[in-house]
Enzyme design. Structure first.
Site, PDB file in Angstrom:
ATOM      1  N   LEU B 272     -15.150 -18.781  -7.434  1.00 45.83           N
ATOM      2  CA  LEU B 272     -16.239 -18.409  -8.444  1.00 45.83           C
ATOM      3  C   LEU B 272     -17.605 -17.688  -7.476  1.00 45.83           C
ATOM      4  CD1 LEU B 272     -16.300 -21.092 -10.887  1.00 45.83           C
ATOM      5  CD2 LEU B 272     -15.809 -18.765 -11.536  1.00 45.83           C
ATOM      6  N   ARG B 273     -17.483 -17.721  -6.315  1.00 45.09           N
ATOM      7  CA  ARG B 273     -18.809 -17.089  -5.330  1.00 45.09           C
ATOM      8  C   ARG B 273     -18.717 -15.686  -5.763  1.00 45.09           C
ATOM      9  NH1 ARG B 273     -20.420 -19.723  -0.979  1.00 45.09           N
ATOM     10  NH2 ARG B 273     -18.325 -20.610  -0.563  1.00 45.09           N
ATOM     11  N   GLY B 274     -17.818 -15.031  -6.067  1.00 49.77           N
ATOM     12  CA  GLY B 274     -17.806 -13.570  -6.501  1.00 49.77           C
ATOM     13  C   GLY B 274     -18.597 -13.388  -7.805  1.00 49.77           C
ATOM     14  N   THR B 277     -22.630 -14.240  -6.972  1.00 47.22           N
ATOM     15  CA  THR B 277     -23.086 -13.330  -6.273  1.00 47.22           C
ATOM     16  C   THR B 277     -23.375 -12.152  -6.954  1.00 47.22           C
ATOM     17  OG1 THR B 277     -22.023 -14.154  -4.526  1.00 47.22           O
ATOM     18  CG2 THR B 277     -22.998 -12.190  -4.172  1.00 47.22           C
TER      19      THR B 277
END
Lengths: 558, 334
Positions: B272-274, B277
Site C-alpha cells: 500500500l506504500r504506492g 506516496t
C-alpha cells in the site's frame, strides 16, 4: 601548435592546458604500461602548479581523508589527527587506476566535485580492452591519451616555460568565449553522440586555457580545434552522419592558421566551419572505434568488467574489516581488533583490577575478502514432445556429469524443465549430488515447447542467483521449435517472438548463455536466438552426455 | 570551498527538480531516488538542495537537531535551552563510511584522554530532521544498506555496546542517486524511496548550450552568478513555505482517493506504500501549484515519479516502467 595526431604531443598539450587551468579541467587519463615513455610524461607533471600526491587503488580511507592517529594519540594522551592526502589541493596521481574499485572511485569523484582544487592524473595500465578506468573517474577528467604505441624516440620535450604558464593562469579569467563557440561545441558533441554535459564544459575550458596560453584575449577557431580534439575524441560513441554533399571545396586543414590570424574583432573571426571541428575529432578517433563500441556494450552489460565479485571471509583480495563474531570459518583481523579495543583501555582498566589488555567480544574485527564468485550453471531443458524422452535422458546424464565436475570446480547447478504450457524449476542451485539425482529421475516429458517460459524461468533464477552472489550461466538444451507463447496458448509466431524477446532480456541482463541444439538437424532459429543472447551455439544432434558435458566445459573456457 | 551551483539555475530536468521540491514541502513523502547517466546534473541538483530548504528551529548545539529542549537526549550533556534557527541539514553519506561513522560510536577523544564513556553521534544523528544524501547509492555496501533500512523503518537509531546504550531519533529524507548500469539496487531499499526520477541528457542543442553557458558563468563569474540566482532560489524557498501552509487546507475529495486506489490496482504495485506516496505527492504538488482541491490533473503529473519504481520488473517490456505507468494512467484517468 603541436601536431595533435601524435599521442605524445597530445599528452604534453593536455598537460600544458591542465597547468593553465588546474581547477577546471579535472585531469588527464594516461593509458600506458609503465616504462620510459610514461615516466617521461610523469616527470613533466612538475609543471602543474599544485603539489603531486601519489595514490594507489588499495589506499584506505584513513590515508585519503585523514583520521585519528592512534599511536600518536596514545603516546601523547591527547587526540592527534592524521591529515589525509585529500586535505590540500593537489594533483592526485593514481597508479594502476584500472584496478580502482568503484567505491574508491566514487569517493575520489566526490572530492573532485567539491571543487577543492584537486586534479587527477590516472595512470591506466590496462592491457586488455575490457580493463579500464572506473567510469565515474573517466567522466570527470577532461583529457585522455593512449601512449601504448609510443616509442621512446617519439618523446618530445614540454613546450611552454613556467613563466608562460603563470602568465596564462593569470590571464585565464579574462579570456572571452564567443557565444557561437558554445553552440559549435555542443553541436560537435551531438554529432559524436556524447551525452554527458561535462564534455562540452571541459571543451570550453580547454579552449579558454589554450587561448590564454597563446596570449589571446578571446577564444578563436584554432583554440576550439585543439579543445575538441583533446576533450571529445575519446568520448565519441558514434560517427557523425556523413555531411550532405554541399561544399565541394571543403577547406583543407592548412587553411586554418590563416583563419586564426584573421582579426578576432567581436568574435567575428570565429568562423571555423563545423565540418572542420568534426574533422578535428574524427582524425583522432581510433580506427577500431565501432568494434570497440560493440565491445563496450557487451562489457557494460556484464558490469564493471572486472568480473563478478563477491565478498567472503576466506580468500581473495582484502577488504576493510568489519565487526562480527568469530565462528563459521571467519578469521580475526588482529590489528583492526586491537585498534577497536584501544580507545577503551583506560575505561576498562579503571573498572577492573587486572593488568594488561582488555579485549571484549565487541572489539572483534573480522577479515573480509573479495573473491571471484562461484558460478551457477542453469540448465534449461526442453522436455517436450516425443523425442524429448531420449534427449531428456541425455540432459540428465550431462547434468550429473557436470555436477561431478562442478563439485571439483565449486560450481553450482540448477535445472529447469519446460514442457506443456510452462516451465518448472526442478532443482534450485545446488551442489548436492544425491538431491540432484533424485530430482532428475522424476523429470517427466511430453507436450509443447514453451521456450519463452523456459527462458523466463532461467532468467528469474539467474537474477536470484546473482543477488545471492553467484555468477549465473544459462545452458539451454532444446530443438528450438518453440510453439507455445508466454501466455500459454499454442501460437507458433507469437512463441518465436516471445522467445526472442526473452533472449534479448537475458542478454541485456548480462547473463552468459550457451545454446545447445539437440534437434536431429541444426535449427536456424536457434542460431538466431543464440546470437541475440550473445552466447555460444552448439549444434548437437543426438547429444550424448559425455559430449555434452565436454562441449559445455569447452564453451565455458575451462 | 565554492558555494554549490544554485538549484534554480539548473536547466531543464523539471521532473527531478519537482520531485525534490515535493519532498521539501512534505518530508513524509519519503525521499527521492535519482537514476540516470553520468553528467546529467544528478549530484548538482542534490548538492544545490540545501540552499533551497527553509531553515528549521532547533536547540542550539543539539547533536540530533531537537526541536525543543525536552527532546534533547541525555547523553548530549547539553546545558543550553536556547532555540535557534539553523539550515536544514543535508548530510552526505560517503560510500566507504564505516558502521561506526554512520550510527555513531564511542567518543575516542574522551575515552583516551579522560577515560570517560561518551557517545559520539554519527551521520544518522546529524541527518535527523533533514536529508541524508547517498551518491552512487547502488554501490553502497550491503551491511550499511541493512542498517539504513532498519533506521528508516523505525525512525530511531539504536546503538548498543558495552554499557553504551543509546537511542536517538533519526528521521530523515533519503536522497539517493546512481547510474543503474553500474549496479542494481536492492528492491527493499528502492521501496524506501518515495519518489523516483530518471534523468537523461537534454536532446535539444539550445538547452545544452544553455547548460554550458550557465556552468561557464558559474565557474568564471562566480559572485555575480550566485547573486543573480540566489534570488531565484529564495523565491522557490518562499513558495515551498507557502505550499506547506496550503497543504493543511487542501481538500481531498473521495473521488480522488478512488482514483488513487484504482490506479495502483491497475498497475499491480506491491503493498500500500504506492497509494500513500502517490496521495501525499499529489497533495504536495497541488499545494505547490496553489490549488485548493486535489484533482486528476495532480495525480496524472506525479503518478510517474511516485509509482514507476514500485512495479514488478517485466523483462519483455523494453520501454521501461515509466512508459507503463504513463499508459495505465491514461487508461484509468482517461
Amino acid at each position: 601548435m603541436a601536431d595533435l595526431t601524435a599521442p605524445f604531443a597530445r599528452a604534453t598539450t593536455a598537460l600544458a592546458l591542465l597547468a593553465v587551468d588546474p581547477g577546471g579541467l579535472g585531469g588527464l587519463a594516461i593509458r600506458a604500461r609503465s616504462g620510459p615513455v610514461r615516466d617521461a610524461l610523469v616527470a613533466m607533471l612538475a609543471v602543474l602548479p599544485v603539489p603531486l600526491a601519489r595514490l594507489h587503488p588499495a589506499m584506505t580511507d584513513e590515508a585519503l581523508f585523514g583520521g585519528l592517529d592512534l599511536s600518536a594519540t596514545l603516546a601523547h594522551g591527547g587526540v592527534v589527527m592524521n591529515r589525509g592526502l585529500l586535505a590540500d589541493p593537489s594533483a592526485l596521481c593514481l597508479a594502476m587506476a584500472e584496478r580502482c574499485p568503484a567505491q574508491m572511485a566514487a569517493r575520489l569523484a566526490l572530492a573532485m566535485d567539491e571543487g577543492r582544487g584537486h586534479l587527477l592524473i590516472a595512470l591506466d595500465e590496462g592491457a586488455e580492452a575490457d580493463e579500464g578506468l572506473p567510469p565515474a573517474l573517466a567522466e570527470r577528467m577532461a583529457f585522455s591519451v593512449d601512449l601504448s604505441d609510443v616509442a621512446l624516440g617519439d618523446v618530445t620535450g614540454f613546450g611552454p616555460e613556467p613563466e608562460e604558464l603563470a602568465a596564462a593562469r593569470a590571464a585565464l579569467s579574462s579570456v572571452i568565449v564567443p557565444d557561437e563557440a558554445v553552440v559549435q561545441v555542443v553541436e560537435v558533441c551531438a554529432a559524436f553522440g556524447i551525452a554527458t554535459a561535462r564534455a562540452p564544459v571541459f571543451a570550453m575550458r580547454a579552449a579558454r586555457a589554450n587561448a590564454a596560453l597563446a596570449g589571446r584575449e578571446a577564444v578563436e577557431a584554432s583554440d576550439l580545434e585543439v579543445a575538441v580534439a583533446l576533450t571529445l575524441a575519446h568520448r565519441a560513441t558514434q560517427l557523425p552522419e556523413p555531411a550532405p554533399e554541399e561544399e565541394p571545396e571543403t577547406p583543407p586543414p592548412e587553411s586554418q592558421p590563416d583563419e586564426g590570424e584573421r582579426q578576432e574583432a567581436e568574435g567575428e573571426g570565429l568562423t571555423l566551419p563545423d565540418e572542420l571541428l568534426l574533422e578535428a575529432v574524427r582524425a583522432l578517433l581510433p580506427d577500431d572505434l565501432l568494434a570497440r563500441l560493440a565491445g563496450r556494450k557487451a562489457r557494460a552489460a556484464r558490469g564493471s568488467g572486472s568480473g563478478a565479485a563477491k565478498k567472503g571471509n576466506r580468500r581473495g583480495r582484502p577488504l576493510p574489516p568489519r565487526a562480527g563474531r568469530l565462528g563459521d570459518g571467519a578469521r580475526i583481523d588482529l590489528v583492526a581488533t586491537l585498534r577497536a579495543a584501544a580507545p577503551w583501555q583506560t575505561i576498562r582498566a579503571s573498572a577492573s583490577d587486572r593488568a594488561g589488555l582488555h579485549i571484549r567480544t565487541g572489539d572483534i574485527r573480522l577479515k573480509r575478502f573479495e573473491d571471484k564468485s562461484d558460478r551457477v550453471l542453469i540448465f534449461a531443458v526442453d522436455a517436450s514432445g516425443s523425442a524429448a524422452l531420449a534427449r531428456l535422458a541425455e540432459a540428465k546424464g550431462a547434468v550429473e556429469l557436470l555436477l561431478a565436475q562442478a563439485y571439483a570446480r565449486r560450481d553450482h547447478v540448477a535445472l529447469i524443465a519446460f514442457r506443456g504450457t510452462g516451465a518448472e524449476i526442478l532443482l534450485p542451485p545446488t551442489r548436492s549430488l544425491v538431491q540432484t539425482k533424485r530430482r532428475l529421475a522424476a523429470l517427466p516429458g511430453g507436450g509443447g515447447t514453451p521456450l519463452a517460459a523456459g527462458l523466463r524461468a532461467a532468467m528469474e533464477l539467474a537474477d536470484h542467483a546473482r543477488r545471492r552472489g553467484l555468477t549465473p550461466t544459462v545452458v539451454i538444451l532444446t530443438d528450438g521449435r518453440a510453439n507455445i507463447a508466454l501466455s500459454g496458448e499454442a501460437n507458433r509466431p507469437q512463441a518465436a517472438q516471445d522467445a526472442q524477446g526473452m533472449a534479448r532480456a537475458l542478454a541485456s541482463a548480462g547473463v552468459e548463455a550457451l545454446v545447445i541444439d539437440t534437434g536431429n538437424r541444426p535449427e536456424a532459429a536457434l542460431k538466431v536466438l543464440s546470437d541475440i543472447l550473445g552466447g555460444t551455439y552448439l549444434p548437437m544432434p543426438r547429444a550424448d552426455a559425455k559430449r555434452l558435458s565436454g562441449a559445455v566445459s569447452a564453451a565455458l573456457g575451462d | 570551498m565554492k558555494q554549490p551551483f544554485p538549484f534554480s539555475a539548473i536547466v531543464g530536468q523539471d521532473e527531478m527538480k519537482l520531485a525534490m521540491i515535493l519532498t521539501a514541502i512534505d518530508p513524509s513523502i519519503g525521499g527521492v531516488l535519482v537514476f540516470g547517466d553520468r553528467g546529467t546534473g544528478k549530484s548538482t541538483a542534490v548538492r544545490a538542495l540545501a540552499a533551497l530548504l527553509p531553515p528549521i528551529t532547533a536547540v542550539e548545539g543539539c547533536p540530533v537537531n531537537s526541536e525543543t529542549p525536552a527532546e534533547v537526549p541525555d547523553w548530549a550533556g547539553l546545558d543550553t535551552r536556547r532555540v535557534a534557527e539553523r539550515p536544514t541539514p543535508v548530510i552526505d553519506l560517503p560510500l566507504g563510511a564505516t558502521e561506526d561513522r554512520v550510527t555513531g560510536a564511542l567518543d575516542i577523544e574522551k575515552a583516551l584522554t579522560k577515560g570517560e564513556k561518551a557517545f559520539q553521534p554519527g551521520l544518522l544523528a546529524r541527518a535527523n530532521r533533514g536529508y541524508l544524501y547517498i551518491d552512487e547509492v547502488n554501490l553502497l555496501e550491503d551491511h550499511i544498506v541493512d542498517l539504513l533500512l532498519d533506521v528508516a523503518a523505525s525512525g530511531e537509531n539504536v546503538v548498543e555496546r558495552e554499557g553504551l546504550s543509546i537511542r536517538h531519533p533519526a528521521r530523515f529524507v533519503l536522497v539517493g542517486s546512481g547510474n543503474p548500469e553500474e549496479g542494481e539496487l536492492r528492491p527493499q531499499l528502492i521501496d524506501r524511496f518515495g519518489l523516483s526520477v530518471e534523468v537523461a541528457s537534454p536532446k535539444e542543442i539550445d538547452t545544452r548550450v544553455e547548460v554550458i553557458r550557465r556552468r561557464d558563468a558559474y565557474d568564471t563569474d562566480h559572485a555575480a552568478f550566485m547573486l543573480r540566482w540566489q534570488a531565484e532560489d529564495a523565491a522557490i524557498r518562499d513558495r515551498i513555505l507557502t505550499a506547506r501552509k496550503g497543504l493543511k487546507e487542501l481538500r481531498t475529495p473521495d473521488k480522488t482517493l478512488t482514483d488513487v486506489a484504482g490506479l495502483c490496482l491497475a498497475l499491480g504495485s506491491d503493498g500500500l506504500r504506492g497509494e500513500l506516496t502517490l496521495l501525499k505527492a499529489a497533495r504536495a504538488y497541488a499545494a505547490w501549484r496553489d490549488d485548493t482541491a486535489l484533482g486528476r490533473a495532480h495525480l496524472r503529473d506525479v503518478a510517474g515519479m511516485a509509482l514507476r519504481h514500485r512495479l514488478r520488473r517485466d523483462p519483455l517490456d523494453e520501454a521501461g516502467s515509466g512508459t507503463r505507468v504513463a499508459r495505465i494512467v491514461e487508461e484509468v484517468l482517461g
